[in-house]
Scaffold this motif. Sequence first.
Motif, PDB file in Angstrom:
ATOM      1  N   GLY A 284     -81.942 -25.383  -3.214  1.00 20.85           N
ATOM      2  CA  GLY A 284     -80.695 -25.929  -3.170  1.00 20.85           C
ATOM      3  C   GLY A 284     -79.770 -25.659  -2.095  1.00 20.85           C
ATOM      4  O   GLY A 284     -78.940 -26.116  -1.642  1.00 20.85           O
TER       5      GLY A 284
ATOM      6  N   PRO B  64     -75.561 -27.433   1.472  1.00 20.66           N
ATOM      7  CA  PRO B  64     -76.320 -27.272   0.389  1.00 20.66           C
ATOM      8  C   PRO B  64     -76.682 -28.685  -0.372  1.00 20.66           C
ATOM      9  O   PRO B  64     -76.029 -29.633  -0.280  1.00 20.66           O
ATOM     10  CB  PRO B  64     -75.469 -26.294  -0.582  1.00 20.66           C
ATOM     11  CG  PRO B  64     -74.127 -26.799  -0.411  1.00 20.66           C
ATOM     12  CD  PRO B  64     -74.228 -27.003   1.363  1.00 20.66           C
ATOM     13  N   ALA B  65     -77.550 -28.727  -1.377  1.00 22.25           N
ATOM     14  CA  ALA B  65     -77.847 -29.969  -2.166  1.00 22.25           C
ATOM     15  C   ALA B  65     -76.514 -29.842  -3.107  1.00 22.25           C
ATOM     16  O   ALA B  65     -75.974 -28.920  -3.416  1.00 22.25           O
ATOM     17  CB  ALA B  65     -79.103 -29.539  -2.970  1.00 22.25           C
ATOM     18  N   PRO B  66     -76.381 -31.171  -3.641  1.00 21.78           N
ATOM     19  CA  PRO B  66     -75.125 -31.311  -4.548  1.00 21.78           C
ATOM     20  C   PRO B  66     -75.267 -30.554  -5.779  1.00 21.78           C
ATOM     21  O   PRO B  66     -76.440 -30.306  -6.098  1.00 21.78           O
ATOM     22  CB  PRO B  66     -75.185 -32.855  -4.573  1.00 21.78           C
ATOM     23  CG  PRO B  66     -76.710 -33.246  -4.471  1.00 21.78           C
ATOM     24  CD  PRO B  66     -77.147 -32.465  -3.439  1.00 21.78           C
ATOM     25  N   HIS B  67     -74.195 -30.420  -6.272  1.00 18.15           N
ATOM     26  CA  HIS B  67     -74.245 -30.021  -7.681  1.00 18.15           C
ATOM     27  C   HIS B  67     -73.808 -30.911  -8.582  1.00 18.15           C
ATOM     28  O   HIS B  67     -72.910 -31.718  -8.086  1.00 18.15           O
ATOM     29  CB  HIS B  67     -73.535 -28.425  -7.756  1.00 18.15           C
ATOM     30  CG  HIS B  67     -71.800 -28.490  -7.555  1.00 18.15           C
ATOM     31  ND1 HIS B  67     -71.267 -29.376  -8.258  1.00 18.15           N
ATOM     32  CD2 HIS B  67     -71.437 -27.920  -6.572  1.00 18.15           C
ATOM     33  CE1 HIS B  67     -69.896 -29.226  -7.687  1.00 18.15           C
ATOM     34  NE2 HIS B  67     -69.899 -28.421  -6.651  1.00 18.15           N
ATOM     35  N   ASN B  68     -74.023 -30.880 -10.071  1.00 21.12           N
ATOM     36  CA  ASN B  68     -73.548 -31.816 -10.970  1.00 21.12           C
ATOM     37  C   ASN B  68     -72.079 -31.714 -11.309  1.00 21.12           C
ATOM     38  O   ASN B  68     -71.293 -30.867 -10.513  1.00 21.12           O
ATOM     39  CB  ASN B  68     -74.332 -31.760 -12.257  1.00 21.12           C
ATOM     40  CG  ASN B  68     -74.195 -30.570 -12.929  1.00 21.12           C
ATOM     41  OD1 ASN B  68     -73.515 -29.353 -12.440  1.00 21.12           O
ATOM     42  ND2 ASN B  68     -74.660 -30.435 -14.097  1.00 21.12           N
TER      43      ASN B  68
ATOM     44  N   SER C  18     -82.178 -20.598  -9.078  1.00 22.32           N
ATOM     45  CA  SER C  18     -82.151 -20.937  -7.673  1.00 22.32           C
ATOM     46  C   SER C  18     -81.902 -19.694  -6.682  1.00 22.32           C
ATOM     47  O   SER C  18     -81.897 -19.872  -5.443  1.00 22.32           O
ATOM     48  CB  SER C  18     -80.997 -21.829  -7.471  1.00 22.32           C
ATOM     49  OG  SER C  18     -79.502 -21.215  -7.367  1.00 22.32           O
TER      50      SER C  18
ATOM     51  N   PHE D 245     -80.354 -24.536 -11.654  1.00 20.18           N
ATOM     52  CA  PHE D 245     -80.454 -25.880 -11.649  1.00 20.18           C
ATOM     53  C   PHE D 245     -80.084 -26.532 -12.828  1.00 20.18           C
ATOM     54  O   PHE D 245     -80.522 -25.845 -13.873  1.00 20.18           O
ATOM     55  CB  PHE D 245     -81.898 -26.152 -11.135  1.00 20.18           C
ATOM     56  CG  PHE D 245     -82.302 -26.062  -9.868  1.00 20.18           C
ATOM     57  CD1 PHE D 245     -81.586 -26.349  -8.466  1.00 20.18           C
ATOM     58  CD2 PHE D 245     -83.563 -24.933  -9.649  1.00 20.18           C
ATOM     59  CE1 PHE D 245     -82.035 -26.027  -7.335  1.00 20.18           C
ATOM     60  CE2 PHE D 245     -83.584 -24.650  -8.382  1.00 20.18           C
ATOM     61  CZ  PHE D 245     -82.950 -24.985  -7.455  1.00 20.18           C
ATOM     62  N   TYR D 246     -79.438 -27.690 -12.972  1.00 23.40           N
ATOM     63  CA  TYR D 246     -79.093 -28.312 -14.076  1.00 23.40           C
ATOM     64  C   TYR D 246     -80.525 -28.917 -14.761  1.00 23.40           C
ATOM     65  O   TYR D 246     -80.695 -28.713 -16.151  1.00 23.40           O
ATOM     66  CB  TYR D 246     -78.028 -29.510 -13.901  1.00 23.40           C
ATOM     67  CG  TYR D 246     -77.988 -30.149 -15.154  1.00 23.40           C
ATOM     68  CD1 TYR D 246     -77.202 -29.690 -16.097  1.00 23.40           C
ATOM     69  CD2 TYR D 246     -78.276 -31.348 -15.316  1.00 23.40           C
ATOM     70  CE1 TYR D 246     -76.599 -30.381 -17.113  1.00 23.40           C
ATOM     71  CE2 TYR D 246     -78.128 -32.276 -16.341  1.00 23.40           C
ATOM     72  CZ  TYR D 246     -77.119 -31.794 -17.401  1.00 23.40           C
ATOM     73  OH  TYR D 246     -76.727 -32.693 -18.569  1.00 23.40           O
TER      74      TYR D 246
ATOM     75  N   SER E 295     -83.347 -34.622  -4.305  1.00 22.74           N
ATOM     76  CA  SER E 295     -82.620 -33.683  -4.013  1.00 22.74           C
ATOM     77  C   SER E 295     -82.320 -32.670  -5.386  1.00 22.74           C
ATOM     78  O   SER E 295     -82.383 -33.386  -6.388  1.00 22.74           O
ATOM     79  CB  SER E 295     -81.122 -33.740  -3.448  1.00 22.74           C
ATOM     80  OG  SER E 295     -80.479 -32.802  -3.254  1.00 22.74           O
ATOM     81  N   PRO E 296     -82.504 -31.564  -5.170  1.00 16.10           N
ATOM     82  CA  PRO E 296     -82.191 -30.723  -6.495  1.00 16.10           C
ATOM     83  C   PRO E 296     -80.614 -30.733  -7.012  1.00 16.10           C
ATOM     84  O   PRO E 296     -79.702 -31.314  -6.113  1.00 16.10           O
ATOM     85  CB  PRO E 296     -82.364 -29.187  -6.085  1.00 16.10           C
ATOM     86  CG  PRO E 296     -83.204 -29.170  -4.622  1.00 16.10           C
ATOM     87  CD  PRO E 296     -82.905 -30.422  -4.315  1.00 16.10           C
ATOM     88  N   ASN E 297     -80.540 -30.657  -8.136  1.00 17.10           N
ATOM     89  CA  ASN E 297     -79.184 -31.022  -8.872  1.00 17.10           C
ATOM     90  C   ASN E 297     -78.662 -29.473  -9.390  1.00 17.10           C
ATOM     91  O   ASN E 297     -78.956 -29.125 -10.248  1.00 17.10           O
ATOM     92  CB  ASN E 297     -79.399 -31.813 -10.073  1.00 17.10           C
ATOM     93  CG  ASN E 297     -78.160 -32.068 -10.761  1.00 17.10           C
ATOM     94  OD1 ASN E 297     -77.155 -32.200 -10.080  1.00 17.10           O
ATOM     95  ND2 ASN E 297     -78.307 -32.400 -11.951  1.00 17.10           N
ATOM     96  N   ARG E 298     -78.109 -28.803  -8.348  1.00 15.97           N
ATOM     97  CA  ARG E 298     -77.635 -27.621  -8.744  1.00 15.97           C
ATOM     98  C   ARG E 298     -76.551 -27.786  -9.889  1.00 15.97           C
ATOM     99  O   ARG E 298     -75.696 -28.640  -9.919  1.00 15.97           O
ATOM    100  CB  ARG E 298     -76.944 -26.885  -7.618  1.00 15.97           C
ATOM    101  CG  ARG E 298     -77.843 -26.702  -6.441  1.00 15.97           C
ATOM    102  CD  ARG E 298     -77.079 -26.085  -5.052  1.00 15.97           C
ATOM    103  NE  ARG E 298     -76.155 -26.537  -4.788  1.00 15.97           N
ATOM    104  CZ  ARG E 298     -74.946 -26.144  -4.584  1.00 15.97           C
ATOM    105  NH1 ARG E 298     -74.652 -24.858  -4.722  1.00 15.97           N
ATOM    106  NH2 ARG E 298     -74.034 -26.971  -4.101  1.00 15.97           N
ATOM    107  N   ALA E 299     -76.706 -26.614 -11.004  1.00 15.18           N
ATOM    108  CA  ALA E 299     -75.636 -26.674 -11.867  1.00 15.18           C
ATOM    109  C   ALA E 299     -74.229 -26.098 -11.626  1.00 15.18           C
ATOM    110  O   ALA E 299     -74.225 -24.888 -10.696  1.00 15.18           O
ATOM    111  CB  ALA E 299     -75.993 -25.629 -13.076  1.00 15.18           C
ATOM    112  N   ARG E 300     -73.349 -26.934 -11.847  1.00 14.96           N
ATOM    113  CA  ARG E 300     -71.935 -26.269 -11.420  1.00 14.96           C
ATOM    114  C   ARG E 300     -71.696 -25.280 -12.272  1.00 14.96           C
ATOM    115  O   ARG E 300     -72.424 -25.049 -13.229  1.00 14.96           O
ATOM    116  CB  ARG E 300     -70.893 -27.261 -11.518  1.00 14.96           C
ATOM    117  CG  ARG E 300     -70.342 -27.965 -12.731  1.00 14.96           C
ATOM    118  CD  ARG E 300     -69.411 -28.886 -12.845  1.00 14.96           C
ATOM    119  NE  ARG E 300     -69.139 -29.117 -14.192  1.00 14.96           N
ATOM    120  CZ  ARG E 300     -69.422 -30.445 -14.774  1.00 14.96           C
ATOM    121  NH1 ARG E 300     -69.870 -31.201 -14.134  1.00 14.96           N
ATOM    122  NH2 ARG E 300     -68.909 -30.707 -16.208  1.00 14.96           N
TER     123      ARG E 300
END
Lengths: 593, 593
Positions: A531, A589-593, B530, B535-536, B546-551
């Motif tokens: 990410g 970076p890759a997006p975060h939720n 990560s 990751f979420y 794309s990966p979905n990084r956890a906020r």
Amino acid sequence: MTRTELKVLILCVGIFPLLLTIYNIGKCDLTVEDDRILREEVSSHITNEFEASVGFQPRVAQAYNHAKRTNPIKYEELECVINGDYSVMGRKEGKDVYMPFSFIQNYFEVYGSLETSDGYERFSFHHSYQDTFPSGPQPKYQPSGVFMSFDQYSVEDRNRVKCVSGIEGVPISTQWERKGHYYPIQIAQYGLSHYSKHLSQPQSKEKVLEDGEETDLSDWLLPDRKSEIRGKMDDRILMDNGVVEFQATTNQKNSGICRSTKEKRLLTLSMDIMFINNGSVTVLIQTGDGNLYRIHYVLSDNIIKLEGKDLYYGIGSHKKGKWIHLTRQVMVDFQKGLTLRFSKNRSNKIKSAAHIAGICVRGHGIMDNVTLRSHAHKDLFFDAADYFVRHQDSEGGWPVKVTRKLIPGVMELEPGWYSAMGQGQAISLLVRAYVASKDRTYLETAGKALNIFDIPSSEGGVLAKFLNTYDWYEEYPTTPSSFVLNGFIYSLLGLYDLKEIAIGRTREKAAELFEKGMRTLKAMLLMFDSGTGTFYDLRHITSGLSPNRARWDYHKVHIKQLYILVELDNDPLFYNTLERWKGYMKGKPAPHN
Amino acid sequence: MTRTELKVLILCVGIFPLLLTIYNIGKCDLTVEDDRILREEVSSHITNEFEASVGFQPRVAQAYNHAKRTNPIKYEELECVINGDYSVMGRKEGKDVYMPFSFIQNYFEVYGSLETSDGYERFSFHHSYQDTFPSGPQPKYQPSGVFMSFDQYSVEDRNRVKCVSGIEGVPISTQWERKGHYYPIQIAQYGLSHYSKHLSQPQSKEKVLEDGEETDLSDWLLPDRKSEIRGKMDDRILMDNGVVEFQATTNQKNSGICRSTKEKRLLTLSMDIMFINNGSVTVLIQTGDGNLYRIHYVLSDNIIKLEGKDLYYGIGSHKKGKWIHLTRQVMVDFQKGLTLRFSKNRSNKIKSAAHIAGICVRGHGIMDNVTLRSHAHKDLFFDAADYFVRHQDSEGGWPVKVTRKLIPGVMELEPGWYSAMGQGQAISLLVRAYVASKDRTYLETAGKALNIFDIPSSEGGVLAKFLNTYDWYEEYPTTPSSFVLNGFIYSLLGLYDLKEIAIGRTREKAAELFEKGMRTLKAMLLMFDSGTGTFYDLRHITSGLSPNRARWDYHKVHIKQLYILVELDNDPLFYNTLERWKGYMKGKPAPHN
């Protein structure tokens, strides 16, 4: 106005209020005016020009310097508390906070340096090093072409290369084993880099010192009465070719039969030579401070030895009585010898100021085509390819003779392990050797190398299975599996090269292994996507330990490999991933939720 | 000394050289001396005290302020070029470079704010928000205990909660569907938060307005001659209990039989009431600006309606003739009603200045235990648990009635999907309802909920298999699978709670599902690591996107869940991962190679 100004003013005000008041008003107006003009110039500059290029107009640079002179910025020291744990000193201007780059650099692992051009100083911030990539379409990858960007590599110059063996004609690695070993991956990369340079660099410049066609041999100086040198015809069958026979003492203290020269640019020696009895070839090296070193290539099985100013490279006792095509990068040999005594820096300094002063031969033998050249990449490439032909074992592999501890106590390999990357890179080299020579031996050797891909890691092979589903060819076939990404992709490139060039069973087998591997790669590639960068391997998943983030060098290798995969397979996965991974190097970076 | 000082000095020097020289020398000596003392104070302070705590000694703060006055350092603007793409203005002081926090904040996604204490201003830099965690051993997790940190939650106050339904006694979600729907996860979390508050908060304060035991009912004001109110004995079998019967018009325009009060703190109403024919309960709300609002709880099936200052909550037409235990958080109902007309801020403002002015009843009915209290968490908790008992379908699940688009066009769920998280959180709630009531109905409902865990996502269930090897219970059972970590772990906690409390087949089944899930979690947990956060989900692996990084909120949920897992299972994986993931929130990444 600052407090110190105030003190001084008060002092004077007592005597010349009027004068000072006038002065002071004037000063303030002036400053404000400068300030306005300046800010306009700068802001317009930044928006209009800077985003486009980093180049600078002197005029604007002037504006900045002017600013620095006339506008002392009002600021204060500001303690910055980092995560409540420790503190660094920043700066505060009104409500604006500035943090020291010394902190940012270490904390975020980024890069920066002050640079000056057009007399204008600026700070260049970089998220990673070497973050630029070729733009536009890349040349199609071909099994007979340049290998990735290996034309940029210089394997033999690496610290972990002890020297290039005179016996085998390939580098010796000190990685994981101080005393040195023949490391297949390093040898294959040495060969592939010289093949790639052979294709990408201009023709070699040459100076022929002896081709055996002249009758006048007076350039060769005899050390004593007993020594002789004479031209004759090559007695190898079907050859109408002149050679030179020489006879002199084998004693190294004796200068031998020498031909002097002064060469600073053409630093690779190549020659054909046969020693009828014992003998040696010596290259004389004159250093900047006038010292004379002698590099002796001798019929011995000792790799390298430095005695005083005499440096010995064994070329193998078994070569007596055989025609040898000897090709040496003289200054590489010299530098590696010096490092046995001096630091790397010192050695490089001595080397860079040195030149070749002469060539000597000893003992009784025949020589031909004694040449100094700017490079001889093709010779060195074949030296590497021939090594793999000579040393393939009965399984079809090139075992690594040293212990490899990927994670001490957790992921270790005992001497004798195979590497899928070693096998794959050897195959890429052998395929190119076949293409360049049409000698089927290279292709057959490459074909035999496929056998190792079917043997599970647990049984001494390189085949790992991810959850009993996906076939993965291991650079380091550890148990538990390590799944090193770049090594796996290199092994796939080897399989691709072979399936494209070979025919029959070999082609089928290579194609089958390649397809299986590509299926695995597509399923697992994004397990390496962090990410913000990539992982070097999947040790965290298989061992439960901390992830092993790929440093930017390896991230960049992943990207270079993706450039090739995009050529080989049109699955959008590769293109999308390539673009994202390039972005990571610029801090996107890759997006975060 | 700054340039401006210089100008002023030169000006005066012409007239009083001596005077100024003395002044100047004095000033300089002073400055240097101050500087030395200061730096010692500061540096010792930073090393000795600051790393330990953020608290500050006024004495040292003085030293700083002094410093700002007496140390002019050359300080300039500096253009910082970011990755060669754009530029921001930094500062340069000698060789030190400072970058603006405004840039750092956006570029690195970090946080910072100026804070003042002890009259000393400092900048507090944070890698993430809420990065502090409980230190020392945590209270052991128990199926009958507080659920994670849900005692901190206030589900009903969330924007995406339309209101708490008077018919079902549970929140209605507007997430993914503006018109609102009963979302099992939200309802379970509502119940678990009130259960946890019930355990962790002090006993409720109460004001009983009517318990039916007094003969004097004069506090209740009759609107007209036709209206009546009288005490009588509860005619429910085996009860020796006084109740109050009332009779008045059902007309909402009519005030009804009212009892006035003035209550600012005890804002939850609870009462037992049975309407013999149609009728309603009204709570009078006086706002700060003297407006009188009326919240009517009526025998209707409309959820919520606001007309002028009359707010209507339906409690269900089917409840006529039945005893109802009505518990309402009056100010929550009021605020949700106001947001139908006003902005959230305006609504909160009106609400916060309002108080309960009275309670009225209409129609013909019987009431008892009319009470205002600080909270009634246990009632609300059972309202939620009872919802799950009433609405479990024949499969044992609680289907979600709206479309969920995790990735539009790639991962979508049509109305009617089950969520393993919904099932699991409902089970956690039902288990606690059983523990608190000993009513086996709750346990039986929880047991039936297990069936859904065996049905594959592809067949409308929640069971995903990672590479046909590991069972994963999906929060969102998409195809391809999404593998949302926090939802999976919540489902495991539900299974744990049930296996610990149930007996026989139910216990066995819950234990079996739990063990399978834990095996999966141990194998897959670090796929979510990560190296700098988590990751979420694993959408990147299953979809190639794309990966979905956890906020950080979700990363913190992962950490809170690990705190529990460490309690439930002594595999070092959980403890080591917990420590590393906590470190990520303080900017301590995993190592790179």
